[in-house]
Design a protein around this motif. Structure first.
Motif, PDB file in Angstrom:
ATOM      1  N   PHE A 144       0.706  -1.269  -0.037  1.00 48.98           N
ATOM      2  CA  PHE A 144       0.002   0.068  -0.186  1.00 48.98           C
ATOM      3  C   PHE A 144       0.790   1.140  -0.138  1.00 48.98           C
ATOM      4  N   VAL A 145       1.935   1.380   0.575  1.00 52.79           N
ATOM      5  CA  VAL A 145       2.691   2.510   1.084  1.00 52.79           C
ATOM      6  C   VAL A 145       3.462   2.695  -0.463  1.00 52.79           C
ATOM      7  N   LEU A 146       3.837   1.676  -1.057  1.00 55.07           N
ATOM      8  CA  LEU A 146       4.681   1.684  -2.295  1.00 55.07           C
ATOM      9  C   LEU A 146       3.668   2.292  -3.269  1.00 55.07           C
ATOM     10  N   LEU A 147       2.468   1.823  -3.585  1.00 56.71           N
ATOM     11  CA  LEU A 147       1.397   2.434  -4.301  1.00 56.71           C
ATOM     12  C   LEU A 147       1.027   3.856  -3.942  1.00 56.71           C
ATOM     13  N   LYS A 148       0.857   3.934  -2.697  1.00 59.17           N
ATOM     14  CA  LYS A 148       0.377   5.352  -2.253  1.00 59.17           C
ATOM     15  C   LYS A 148       1.591   6.448  -2.662  1.00 59.17           C
ATOM     16  N   ASP A 149       2.708   6.015  -2.399  1.00 58.18           N
ATOM     17  CA  ASP A 149       3.851   6.899  -2.906  1.00 58.18           C
ATOM     18  C   ASP A 149       3.826   7.179  -4.506  1.00 58.18           C
ATOM     19  N   TYR A 150       3.527   6.009  -5.410  1.00 55.20           N
ATOM     20  CA  TYR A 150       3.577   6.163  -6.650  1.00 55.20           C
ATOM     21  C   TYR A 150       2.489   7.126  -7.104  1.00 55.20           C
ATOM     22  N   PHE A 151       1.242   6.781  -6.459  1.00 55.33           N
ATOM     23  CA  PHE A 151       0.148   7.450  -7.142  1.00 55.33           C
ATOM     24  C   PHE A 151       0.271   9.025  -6.702  1.00 55.33           C
ATOM     25  N   ALA A 152       0.928   9.329  -5.263  1.00 57.48           N
ATOM     26  CA  ALA A 152       0.974  10.793  -5.202  1.00 57.48           C
ATOM     27  C   ALA A 152       1.942  11.587  -6.289  1.00 57.48           C
ATOM     28  N   THR A 153       2.729  10.754  -6.763  1.00 54.40           N
ATOM     29  CA  THR A 153       3.635  11.640  -7.822  1.00 54.40           C
ATOM     30  C   THR A 153       3.244  11.378  -9.256  1.00 54.40           C
ATOM     31  N   ARG A 154       2.370  10.567  -9.440  1.00 55.60           N
ATOM     32  CA  ARG A 154       2.037  10.153 -10.893  1.00 55.60           C
ATOM     33  C   ARG A 154       0.348  10.212 -11.095  1.00 55.60           C
ATOM     34  N   ASN A 155      -0.532  10.285  -9.878  1.00 55.50           N
ATOM     35  CA  ASN A 155      -1.977  10.264 -10.218  1.00 55.50           C
ATOM     36  C   ASN A 155      -2.397   9.233 -11.112  1.00 55.50           C
ATOM     37  N   THR A 156      -1.806   8.005 -11.036  1.00 53.37           N
ATOM     38  CA  THR A 156      -2.229   6.720 -11.580  1.00 53.37           C
ATOM     39  C   THR A 156      -1.284   5.348 -10.847  1.00 53.37           C
ATOM     40  N   LEU A 157      -2.117   4.344 -10.906  1.00 59.32           N
ATOM     41  CA  LEU A 157      -1.345   3.223 -10.221  1.00 59.32           C
ATOM     42  C   LEU A 157      -0.315   2.697 -11.155  1.00 59.32           C
ATOM     43  N   PRO A 158       0.585   2.165 -10.784  1.00 62.16           N
ATOM     44  CA  PRO A 158       1.864   1.750 -11.546  1.00 62.16           C
ATOM     45  C   PRO A 158       1.458   0.248 -12.184  1.00 62.16           C
ATOM     46  N   ASN A 159       1.909  -0.089 -13.320  1.00 63.18           N
ATOM     47  CA  ASN A 159       1.811  -1.556 -13.819  1.00 63.18           C
ATOM     48  C   ASN A 159       2.538  -2.373 -12.995  1.00 63.18           C
ATOM     49  N   ILE A 160       2.436  -3.669 -13.667  1.00 61.29           N
ATOM     50  CA  ILE A 160       3.199  -4.638 -13.018  1.00 61.29           C
ATOM     51  C   ILE A 160       4.751  -4.378 -12.966  1.00 61.29           C
ATOM     52  N   THR A 161       5.305  -3.949 -14.303  1.00 60.80           N
ATOM     53  CA  THR A 161       6.585  -3.757 -14.576  1.00 60.80           C
ATOM     54  C   THR A 161       7.025  -2.420 -13.657  1.00 60.80           C
ATOM     55  N   GLU A 162       6.307  -1.394 -13.579  1.00 58.52           N
ATOM     56  CA  GLU A 162       6.460  -0.236 -12.874  1.00 58.52           C
ATOM     57  C   GLU A 162       6.779  -0.644 -11.251  1.00 58.52           C
ATOM     58  N   VAL A 163       5.830  -1.745 -10.803  1.00 59.49           N
ATOM     59  CA  VAL A 163       5.837  -1.837  -9.459  1.00 59.49           C
ATOM     60  C   VAL A 163       7.341  -2.924  -9.079  1.00 59.49           C
ATOM     61  N   LYS A 164       7.504  -3.738 -10.184  1.00 55.49           N
ATOM     62  CA  LYS A 164       8.666  -4.428  -9.878  1.00 55.49           C
ATOM     63  C   LYS A 164       9.978  -3.578  -9.862  1.00 55.49           C
ATOM     64  N   ASN A 165       9.937  -2.300 -10.535  1.00 55.01           N
ATOM     65  CA  ASN A 165      11.193  -1.431 -10.609  1.00 55.01           C
ATOM     66  C   ASN A 165      11.297  -0.715  -9.337  1.00 55.01           C
ATOM     67  N   HIS A 166      10.182  -0.896  -8.615  1.00 56.88           N
ATOM     68  CA  HIS A 166      10.213  -0.260  -7.153  1.00 56.88           C
ATOM     69  C   HIS A 166      10.442  -1.081  -6.021  1.00 56.88           C
ATOM     70  N   LEU A 167      10.711  -2.355  -6.261  1.00 57.83           N
ATOM     71  CA  LEU A 167      11.009  -3.279  -5.297  1.00 57.83           C
ATOM     72  C   LEU A 167      12.304  -3.338  -4.911  1.00 57.83           C
ATOM     73  N   HIS A 168      12.823  -2.434  -4.244  1.00 60.66           N
ATOM     74  CA  HIS A 168      14.227  -2.154  -3.926  1.00 60.66           C
ATOM     75  C   HIS A 168      14.910  -3.210  -2.810  1.00 60.66           C
ATOM     76  N   THR A 169      13.861  -3.753  -2.024  1.00 56.95           N
ATOM     77  CA  THR A 169      14.689  -4.576  -0.929  1.00 56.95           C
ATOM     78  C   THR A 169      13.945  -5.956  -1.105  1.00 56.95           C
ATOM     79  N   GLN A 170      14.460  -6.892  -0.469  1.00 53.64           N
ATOM     80  CA  GLN A 170      14.019  -8.376  -0.502  1.00 53.64           C
ATOM     81  C   GLN A 170      12.546  -8.462   0.110  1.00 53.64           C
ATOM     82  N   GLU A 171      12.554  -7.703   1.372  1.00 56.79           N
ATOM     83  CA  GLU A 171      11.506  -7.515   2.057  1.00 56.79           C
ATOM     84  C   GLU A 171      10.135  -6.993   1.114  1.00 56.79           C
ATOM     85  N   LEU A 172      10.612  -6.073   0.440  1.00 57.52           N
ATOM     86  CA  LEU A 172       9.325  -5.673  -0.457  1.00 57.52           C
ATOM     87  C   LEU A 172       8.889  -6.562  -1.557  1.00 57.52           C
TER      88      LEU A 172
END
Length: 88
Positions: A45-73
């Motif tokens: 949720f935090v990842l999507l919220k941050d993305y949405f705050a800057t782009r006003n749209t949800l990321p697609n699957i590729t964009e989400v994967k590009n923001h998964l910077h830690t193993q935990e994420l």
């Protein structure tokens, strides 16, 4: 009065936040990450919220994967995807 199954509600929320941009846009500002008991859903949720705050749209699957910077994420996102598949 019947009690709400909050675990089930979180799983439904997780599915909707990944698949329904209009729903997400409606609830994002009123939803505090502290509301979530499931840490995987909270992380995504935090990842999507941050993305949405800057782009006003949800990321697609590729964009989400590009923001998964830690193993935990990465692990959290995999768990949320499994939740979504189980409720489709």
């Amino acid at each position: 009065m019947a009690k709400i199954d909050l675990d089930h509600f979180e799983r439904v929320f997780a599915l909707k936040m990944l698949t329904d941009e209009e729903y997400f846009a409606t609830v994002v500002d009123a939803t505090d990450p502290a509301y979530f008991k499931d840490t995987a859903i909270k992380d995504v949720f935090v990842l999507l919220k941050d993305y949405f705050a800057t782009r006003n749209t949800l990321p697609n699957i590729t964009e989400v994967k590009n923001h998964l910077h830690t193993q935990e994420l990465k692990d959290s996102f995999k768990r949320v995807l499994k939740i979504g598949r189980a409720h489709v």
